[in-house]
Design a protein around this motif. Sequence first.
Motif, mmCIF file in Angstrom:
data_model
loop_
_atom_site.group_PDB
_atom_site.id
_atom_site.type_symbol
_atom_site.label_atom_id
_atom_site.label_comp_id
_atom_site.label_asym_id
_atom_site.label_seq_id
_atom_site.Cartn_x
_atom_site.Cartn_y
_atom_site.Cartn_z
ATOM 1 N N GLY A 115 0.629 -1.313 0.353
ATOM 2 C CA GLY A 115 -0.199 -0.505 0.067
ATOM 3 C C GLY A 115 0.765 1.089 0.182
ATOM 4 N N THR A 116 1.538 1.434 0.420
ATOM 5 C CA THR A 116 3.251 2.929 0.374
ATOM 6 C C THR A 116 3.307 2.226 -0.380
ATOM 7 O OG1 THR A 116 3.664 1.730 3.159
ATOM 8 C CG2 THR A 116 4.993 3.512 1.703
ATOM 9 N N LEU A 117 3.815 1.906 -1.157
ATOM 10 C CA LEU A 117 4.344 1.569 -3.016
ATOM 11 C C LEU A 117 3.189 2.353 -3.601
ATOM 12 C CD1 LEU A 117 6.866 -1.832 -2.970
ATOM 13 C CD2 LEU A 117 7.166 0.403 -1.550
ATOM 14 N N PHE A 118 1.613 2.441 -2.432
ATOM 15 C CA PHE A 118 1.326 2.738 -4.454
ATOM 16 C C PHE A 118 0.417 4.552 -4.135
ATOM 17 C CE2 PHE A 118 -0.462 -1.427 -4.948
ATOM 18 C CZ PHE A 118 -0.935 -1.443 -6.319
ATOM 19 N N PHE A 119 1.096 4.326 -2.189
ATOM 20 C CA PHE A 119 0.512 5.757 -2.119
ATOM 21 C C PHE A 119 1.633 6.744 -2.399
ATOM 22 C CE2 PHE A 119 0.736 8.889 0.987
ATOM 23 C CZ PHE A 119 -0.773 9.446 1.356
ATOM 24 N N VAL A 120 3.050 6.024 -1.754
ATOM 25 C CA VAL A 120 4.276 7.584 -1.902
ATOM 26 C C VAL A 120 4.525 8.087 -3.776
ATOM 27 C CG1 VAL A 120 6.499 8.204 -1.566
ATOM 28 C CG2 VAL A 120 5.300 6.184 0.121
ATOM 29 N N PRO A 121 4.373 7.368 -4.578
ATOM 30 C CA PRO A 121 4.100 7.676 -5.967
ATOM 31 C C PRO A 121 3.650 8.972 -6.354
ATOM 32 C CG PRO A 121 5.091 5.304 -6.308
ATOM 33 C CD PRO A 121 4.521 5.840 -4.834
ATOM 34 N N ALA A 122 1.961 8.388 -6.071
ATOM 35 C CA ALA A 122 0.627 9.305 -6.357
ATOM 36 C C ALA A 122 1.163 10.452 -5.631
ATOM 37 C CB ALA A 122 -0.400 8.226 -5.548
ATOM 38 N N MET A 123 1.606 10.367 -4.533
ATOM 39 C CA MET A 123 2.069 11.472 -3.468
ATOM 40 C C MET A 123 2.618 12.868 -4.172
ATOM 41 S SD MET A 123 2.815 12.613 0.369
ATOM 42 C CE MET A 123 4.415 11.940 0.730
ATOM 43 N N LEU A 124 3.730 12.191 -4.254
ATOM 44 C CA LEU A 124 4.554 13.163 -5.292
ATOM 45 C C LEU A 124 3.980 13.630 -6.283
ATOM 46 C CD1 LEU A 124 8.167 10.651 -4.447
ATOM 47 C CD2 LEU A 124 6.694 12.722 -3.339
ATOM 48 N N VAL A 125 2.800 12.782 -7.322
ATOM 49 C CA VAL A 125 2.402 12.905 -8.551
ATOM 50 C C VAL A 125 1.617 14.113 -7.815
ATOM 51 C CG1 VAL A 125 1.230 12.709 -10.164
ATOM 52 C CG2 VAL A 125 2.987 11.447 -9.798
ATOM 53 N N GLY A 126 0.468 13.581 -6.708
ATOM 54 C CA GLY A 126 -0.342 14.727 -6.711
ATOM 55 C C GLY A 126 0.241 16.255 -6.083
ATOM 56 N N VAL B 80 -1.242 -1.375 6.698
ATOM 57 C CA VAL B 80 -1.390 -0.952 5.712
ATOM 58 C C VAL B 80 -2.465 -1.898 4.793
ATOM 59 C CG1 VAL B 80 -0.564 0.427 3.917
ATOM 60 C CG2 VAL B 80 1.143 -0.183 5.336
ATOM 61 N N SER B 81 -3.644 -0.696 4.196
ATOM 62 C CA SER B 81 -4.432 -1.892 3.327
ATOM 63 C C SER B 81 -4.011 -2.359 1.645
ATOM 64 C CB SER B 81 -5.114 -0.389 2.834
ATOM 65 O OG SER B 81 -5.952 -0.810 1.554
ATOM 66 N N SER B 82 -4.140 -2.884 2.056
ATOM 67 C CA SER B 82 -3.244 -3.256 0.371
ATOM 68 C C SER B 82 -4.107 -2.828 -0.963
ATOM 69 C CB SER B 82 -3.192 -4.825 0.607
ATOM 70 O OG SER B 82 -4.412 -5.902 0.629
ATOM 71 N N ASN B 83 -5.071 -2.314 -0.800
ATOM 72 C CA ASN B 83 -6.509 -1.923 -1.994
ATOM 73 C C ASN B 83 -5.325 -0.676 -2.315
ATOM 74 O OD1 ASN B 83 -7.829 -0.922 -3.228
ATOM 75 N ND2 ASN B 83 -10.320 -1.198 -2.242
ATOM 76 N N GLY B 84 -4.899 -1.530 -3.794
ATOM 77 C CA GLY B 84 -3.282 -0.913 -4.226
ATOM 78 C C GLY B 84 -4.741 1.199 -4.872
ATOM 79 N N LEU B 85 -6.315 1.025 -5.356
ATOM 80 C CA LEU B 85 -6.620 2.241 -6.255
ATOM 81 C C LEU B 85 -7.338 2.654 -5.437
ATOM 82 C CD1 LEU B 85 -7.930 3.105 -8.799
ATOM 83 C CD2 LEU B 85 -9.867 2.229 -8.047
ATOM 84 N N LEU B 86 -7.478 2.413 -3.772
ATOM 85 C CA LEU B 86 -7.834 3.620 -3.293
ATOM 86 C C LEU B 86 -6.037 4.011 -2.604
ATOM 87 C CD1 LEU B 86 -9.709 3.594 -0.471
ATOM 88 C CD2 LEU B 86 -8.802 2.772 1.117
ATOM 89 N N LEU B 87 -5.539 3.243 -2.671
ATOM 90 C CA LEU B 87 -4.278 4.470 -1.898
ATOM 91 C C LEU B 87 -3.050 5.291 -2.862
ATOM 92 C CD1 LEU B 87 -3.051 1.225 0.367
ATOM 93 C CD2 LEU B 87 -3.012 3.998 1.066
ATOM 94 N N VAL B 88 -3.614 5.190 -4.115
ATOM 95 C CA VAL B 88 -3.523 5.978 -5.212
ATOM 96 C C VAL B 88 -4.050 7.561 -5.345
ATOM 97 C CG1 VAL B 88 -3.436 6.268 -7.296
ATOM 98 C CG2 VAL B 88 -2.552 4.163 -6.542
ATOM 99 N N ILE B 89 -5.337 6.985 -5.014
ATOM 100 C CA ILE B 89 -6.504 7.759 -4.890
ATOM 101 C C ILE B 89 -6.399 8.647 -3.270
ATOM 102 C CG2 ILE B 89 -9.195 8.968 -4.385
ATOM 103 C CD1 ILE B 89 -10.423 6.374 -6.368
ATOM 104 N N ALA B 90 -6.045 8.099 -2.639
ATOM 105 C CA ALA B 90 -5.256 9.365 -1.188
ATOM 106 C C ALA B 90 -4.348 9.462 -1.477
ATOM 107 C CB ALA B 90 -5.092 8.138 -0.167
ATOM 108 N N GLY B 91 -3.113 8.829 -1.962
ATOM 109 C CA GLY B 91 -1.767 9.762 -1.715
ATOM 110 C C GLY B 91 -2.231 11.130 -3.080
ATOM 111 N N LEU B 92 -2.691 10.538 -3.642
ATOM 112 C CA LEU B 92 -2.857 12.176 -4.484
ATOM 113 C C LEU B 92 -3.753 13.168 -4.010
ATOM 114 C CD1 LEU B 92 -4.519 10.687 -8.472
ATOM 115 C CD2 LEU B 92 -1.926 12.094 -8.084
ATOM 116 N N LEU B 93 -4.348 12.596 -3.576
ATOM 117 C CA LEU B 93 -5.548 13.843 -2.565
ATOM 118 C C LEU B 93 -4.501 14.876 -2.014
ATOM 119 C CD1 LEU B 93 -9.387 12.764 -2.279
ATOM 120 C CD2 LEU B 93 -8.317 14.104 -4.130
#
Lengths: 143, 144
Positions: A115-126, B80-93
């Motif tokens: 989940g962190t590996l999805f979150f961090v790159p997305a955060m940087l893009v945001g 950490v949730s392993s829902n990739g889509l949810l975490l991508v949206i969360a990260g962008l926001l």
Amino acid sequence: MHVFSTLFAGLLFGTGLILSGMANPAKVQNFLDLFGTWDPSLAFVMGGAIMVTMPGFWLVQKRITPLFHDVFHLPTRTDFDARLVVGAATFGIGWGLGGFCPGPALTSLPLAASGTLFFVPAMLVGMVIAKYTAAPLPKSLAV
Amino acid sequence: METEFTPVASLFGGGLIGLSAVVLLAAHGRIAGISGIVSRILPPSVDKAGLPQGIIFLIGLLLAAPLWLVLTGAAPVQMVSSNGLLLVIAGLLVGFGSVMGNGCTSGHGVCGISRGSARSIAATMTFMATAFVTVFVLRHVVGG
């Protein structure tokens, strides 16, 4: 000393996040879940931090300059604008969805949860998107 | 999932975060706002003067978990949730919102409040409110 103090500050920050439980998104989301599995710990984290920063900042600002620089880079804006409120509101939605804010997410990166590996790159893009869409930002971005 | 209430560890951990912010202000005159430190070294407008210090601070931040593992013999506990889509949206926001709103939990929530900044107090109340509502919807409306 110059470099060491910065490295030390980063290490202290990350260690504080881990010790306090804030590097665990489940703990953050439980703080935000008043009507479910509520865990008030996060309030103690903010309390503990502010108990140090409030007197600490006051003491530091009795100096005319910081130790290694000529000036303090403090935010000077006092106005309220839509960007502040809309930005904060957007940030809060993302924080609630993932349980991560920038510090804990980066601290968690070496633990390599998927989940962190999805979150961090997305955060940087945001962040980059926000910088592109913004008018030239003042130095006080560094809040 | 329930997590254990940890008032003492959280208070001391918070104290370390505060100490870090005081060190950064005393040494470099900078506010320890993570979103600010990160975004300043990202394009399109890279802050070249602050670049080395920003990167060094982030290296320190990234070293904390490995050092914790070495010193305590156990990796920090996290779910950490392993829902990739949810975490991508969360990260962008989170990324977009923290830059647009000039700060996140550290910059507004800790440093800003300590400085008595009205902007930071307003921002903290705003993101707390939307985060509470989001988790309520996520857990008790959608997930309920």
